[in-house]
Enzyme design. Sequence first.
Site, mmCIF file in Angstrom:
data_model
loop_
_atom_site.group_PDB
_atom_site.id
_atom_site.type_symbol
_atom_site.label_atom_id
_atom_site.label_comp_id
_atom_site.label_asym_id
_atom_site.label_seq_id
_atom_site.Cartn_x
_atom_site.Cartn_y
_atom_site.Cartn_z
ATOM 1 N N GLY A 27 43.662 15.378 5.767
ATOM 2 C CA GLY A 27 44.876 14.823 6.363
ATOM 3 C C GLY A 27 45.890 15.914 6.641
ATOM 4 O O GLY A 27 45.678 17.092 6.320
ATOM 5 N N ARG A 28 47.000 15.518 7.233
ATOM 6 C CA ARG A 28 48.068 16.457 7.555
ATOM 7 C C ARG A 28 49.400 15.869 7.106
ATOM 8 O O ARG A 28 49.595 14.647 7.140
ATOM 9 C CB ARG A 28 48.100 16.761 9.055
ATOM 10 C CG ARG A 28 46.847 17.490 9.527
ATOM 11 C CD ARG A 28 46.882 17.757 11.022
ATOM 12 N NE ARG A 28 47.902 18.712 11.411
ATOM 13 C CZ ARG A 28 47.754 20.034 11.361
ATOM 14 N NH1 ARG A 28 46.615 20.561 10.928
ATOM 15 N NH2 ARG A 28 48.717 20.839 11.742
ATOM 16 N N SER A 68 53.460 22.330 21.500
ATOM 17 C CA SER A 68 53.378 21.729 22.828
ATOM 18 C C SER A 68 54.570 20.826 23.125
ATOM 19 O O SER A 68 55.151 20.882 24.206
ATOM 20 C CB SER A 68 52.079 20.934 22.951
ATOM 21 O OG SER A 68 50.959 21.765 22.725
ATOM 22 N N GLU A 118 29.817 4.713 34.662
ATOM 23 C CA GLU A 118 29.389 3.529 35.402
ATOM 24 C C GLU A 118 29.077 2.361 34.466
ATOM 25 O O GLU A 118 29.268 1.185 34.824
ATOM 26 C CB GLU A 118 28.160 3.920 36.214
ATOM 27 C CG GLU A 118 27.408 2.826 36.881
ATOM 28 C CD GLU A 118 26.149 3.347 37.561
ATOM 29 O OE1 GLU A 118 25.726 2.723 38.536
ATOM 30 O OE2 GLU A 118 25.593 4.378 37.106
ATOM 31 N N TYR A 132 38.806 13.100 11.774
ATOM 32 C CA TYR A 132 38.186 13.640 12.988
ATOM 33 C C TYR A 132 38.177 15.159 12.950
ATOM 34 O O TYR A 132 37.261 15.800 13.469
ATOM 35 C CB TYR A 132 38.869 13.100 14.252
ATOM 36 C CG TYR A 132 40.256 13.624 14.524
ATOM 37 C CD1 TYR A 132 40.449 14.767 15.282
ATOM 38 C CD2 TYR A 132 41.389 12.960 14.058
ATOM 39 C CE1 TYR A 132 41.719 15.242 15.554
ATOM 40 C CE2 TYR A 132 42.656 13.425 14.322
ATOM 41 C CZ TYR A 132 42.823 14.569 15.074
ATOM 42 O OH TYR A 132 44.084 15.043 15.328
ATOM 43 N N SER A 135 35.665 7.757 1.367
ATOM 44 C CA SER A 135 35.431 6.326 1.587
ATOM 45 C C SER A 135 34.613 6.089 2.851
ATOM 46 O O SER A 135 33.409 5.835 2.769
ATOM 47 C CB SER A 135 36.770 5.570 1.655
ATOM 48 O OG SER A 135 37.623 6.131 2.643
ATOM 49 N N GLU A 140 34.729 17.090 13.408
ATOM 50 C CA GLU A 140 34.620 18.013 14.539
ATOM 51 C C GLU A 140 34.212 19.405 14.070
ATOM 52 O O GLU A 140 33.322 20.039 14.665
ATOM 53 C CB GLU A 140 35.937 18.074 15.300
ATOM 54 C CG GLU A 140 36.227 16.826 16.114
ATOM 55 C CD GLU A 140 37.585 16.841 16.769
ATOM 56 O OE1 GLU A 140 37.788 16.120 17.762
ATOM 57 O OE2 GLU A 140 38.486 17.572 16.282
ATOM 58 N N GLY A 148 40.684 4.389 10.851
ATOM 59 C CA GLY A 148 41.613 4.130 11.936
ATOM 60 C C GLY A 148 40.940 4.010 13.289
ATOM 61 O O GLY A 148 41.553 3.519 14.241
ATOM 62 N N CYS A 195 47.996 23.031 18.406
ATOM 63 C CA CYS A 195 46.978 22.745 19.413
ATOM 64 C C CYS A 195 46.390 24.018 20.002
ATOM 65 O O CYS A 195 45.179 24.192 20.059
ATOM 66 C CB CYS A 195 47.576 21.888 20.519
ATOM 67 S SG CYS A 195 46.483 21.656 21.931
ATOM 68 N N HIS A 206 27.330 6.221 40.728
ATOM 69 C CA HIS A 206 25.944 6.270 40.250
ATOM 70 C C HIS A 206 25.306 7.627 40.568
ATOM 71 O O HIS A 206 25.531 8.172 41.651
ATOM 72 C CB HIS A 206 25.143 5.166 40.941
ATOM 73 C CG HIS A 206 23.748 5.012 40.427
ATOM 74 N ND1 HIS A 206 23.478 4.515 39.172
ATOM 75 C CD2 HIS A 206 22.552 5.303 40.994
ATOM 76 C CE1 HIS A 206 22.169 4.492 38.998
ATOM 77 N NE2 HIS A 206 21.578 4.975 40.082
ATOM 78 N N CYS A 252 43.313 22.003 19.115
ATOM 79 C CA CYS A 252 42.538 21.511 20.264
ATOM 80 C C CYS A 252 41.802 22.611 21.023
ATOM 81 O O CYS A 252 40.615 22.454 21.347
ATOM 82 C CB CYS A 252 43.457 20.789 21.252
ATOM 83 S SG CYS A 252 44.684 19.722 20.508
ATOM 84 N N GLU A 261 49.154 11.421 16.468
ATOM 85 C CA GLU A 261 49.133 12.875 16.302
ATOM 86 C C GLU A 261 48.253 13.504 17.381
ATOM 87 O O GLU A 261 47.152 13.984 17.121
ATOM 88 C CB GLU A 261 48.657 13.227 14.890
ATOM 89 C CG GLU A 261 49.618 12.745 13.814
ATOM 90 C CD GLU A 261 49.179 13.126 12.410
ATOM 91 O OE1 GLU A 261 48.093 13.731 12.262
ATOM 92 O OE2 GLU A 261 49.917 12.822 11.456
ATOM 93 N N LYS A 282 39.079 24.538 18.936
ATOM 94 C CA LYS A 282 38.092 23.504 18.573
ATOM 95 C C LYS A 282 37.204 23.162 19.747
ATOM 96 O O LYS A 282 35.975 23.118 19.632
ATOM 97 C CB LYS A 282 38.846 22.277 18.049
ATOM 98 C CG LYS A 282 38.002 21.056 17.685
ATOM 99 C CD LYS A 282 37.782 20.114 18.834
ATOM 100 C CE LYS A 282 39.044 19.582 19.447
ATOM 101 N NZ LYS A 282 39.757 18.612 18.613
#
Length: 606
Positions: A402-403, A142, A586, A319, A341, A323, A346, A179, A581, A184, A450, A187
Amino acid sequence: MSPPQVLHIAGWKTCSFYKRAANVLTSLSLLFPTKLKVITHEHPTRDSYRAWLITDGFRSRVPDARAHGHSSSPFTWIALDHGDGNDVSSFIGGHDDSLAWCRNFCAPTSDGGGSASMVADGFVAPGQHGWDYDLVVIGGGSGGLACSKEASKLGAKVAVLDFVTPSPAGTAWGLGGTCVNVGCIPKKLMHTAAMANEMISADSAAFGLGATVAKTDWESMRQNVQNHIRGLNFKYRVNLRENGVTYLNKLAKVVDKNTLEVTDKKGNKSTITAARIVVAVGGRPTPLKCPGAELTISSDDIFSLEKNPGKTLCIGASYISLECAGFLAGLGNDVTVAVRSILLRGFDRECSDIIGSYMADHGVKFKMQMMPTKLEKVGDKIKVTFTDGSEEEFDTVLVAIGRSADTTKLGLADCGVKLNEKNGKIIAKYEQTSVPNIYAIGDVMEGCPELTPVAIQAGKQLAQRLFGGSNEAMDYKNVCTTVFTPIEYGTVGYSEDDAIAEFGECNIEVYHSQFVPLEWALSEKRSHHQAFTKVIVDKNDNKVLGIHYVGPNAGEVMQGFGVAMKKGLTFKDLENTVGIHPTSAEEVVTLSISKRSGESAAAGGC
């Protein structure tokens, strides 16, 4: 929280100009310890200072032509780390320049990116330098695509090099980067499928629809997702051609600051040259390191699996891991997450815990403080041994710990480009590396969020600075993001923990609310869950430091607040805003209960 900027100043002990500049700088570091660290290099005599600066050649190692002729005291520069100052990021100058820098540091600023003071890279004008291209972008994700198209629109001759090395499991993909192909887009589509499944099972009876959940047809879903992605791949190639960008499906290696060795899919090598190079290769999943790790897959593979992954172990609490675990569980799979852990390191801890509780209630099992030590193939299963000695068999093991930047074979270090040795990321300021005509954008750059939209924006703005006369810097602050777990989480700005660390607990106020979204109100299966939002405020100036929302449609809720944060949103602005509303968004503009008050955060009324 970002580390403080590290500034070094050198001079000789009795030099009045050095002493004045050093005193001002060290005073600033005392006033702003979280933002500035000053390291002095005081030489006993003028001769010893000049020997260090000139004879020993320190000034020649600074990537700024102004420094090479500097001989007076002081000599002030910014370093990339907290060490001895040899890792120079940029040159400030002498006495007057140092005081000017101090005035600028103290001047009030907006939340924008400001101006980018970049080092001259030797570029003359498009087509007047003797190289094949004005700009070559390495990486067709991207950010790289956005940068290349913007540069071409501004008159540059541009080429994009993109070549996907298959994952260890053999998965490859087309133009568009992580992505579009393995991030993205697939996913979000599979998350949407899981959300549709949950709405049918949890809500349909309450709304009188009487629908029943059918078994997930993984093969059909996968095929539809991949067809959509292939359509995007084709559109990107057409878009490059329409914008006058040359697309080369070749693997790049940097030979020198202007020369690239490129290899096509048949192994044929050739060279191309460029006045400027932008590295936008992104990252790849960090592999698991234990016996049997070759039996695992990653997020590079999950979206194109031919068959339903079945009983799945997701390793990691990122994440990406949560996900994937979320949509797999939502589609009816038996899912376990191994957590070393904490969840979502983050991110805001309170919001992360809400997500973990929601997922556990929706069937995701968590093995806390536990990781695999060994994987073995047992028939068509994978037997996993964990750190506590327990064993369990799974159909699929997905690693998302991780990446790491995809720079290992690019040859950047050999050309003088400085990298973070731990993760391979490129160290850069204003996207400019230690080699002035080589730039980096997106996930490959150290300190860059990222996120796809960040790479796109950074790529466009870099092209505008390089070829359009702009000096506007990319603003990496207050970037919105959303985690698409079964209960979504949108956030912008500081987490509560980071705000406390940065400003002190006594200087912040946290307003919060728990509420049942209207769309959940009729469902017995959802009635014991609540959405959550909180706003973190600086008590001294009423400025909003962070907004967090956990609930349905989090990305849609958060995006508009991101604009407001860029414009310096205050809590008073939120209080004066009339809500829409009935919506979940809101709740953000009707917050009134602070944590400090001790009152219940549970919302009442309609």
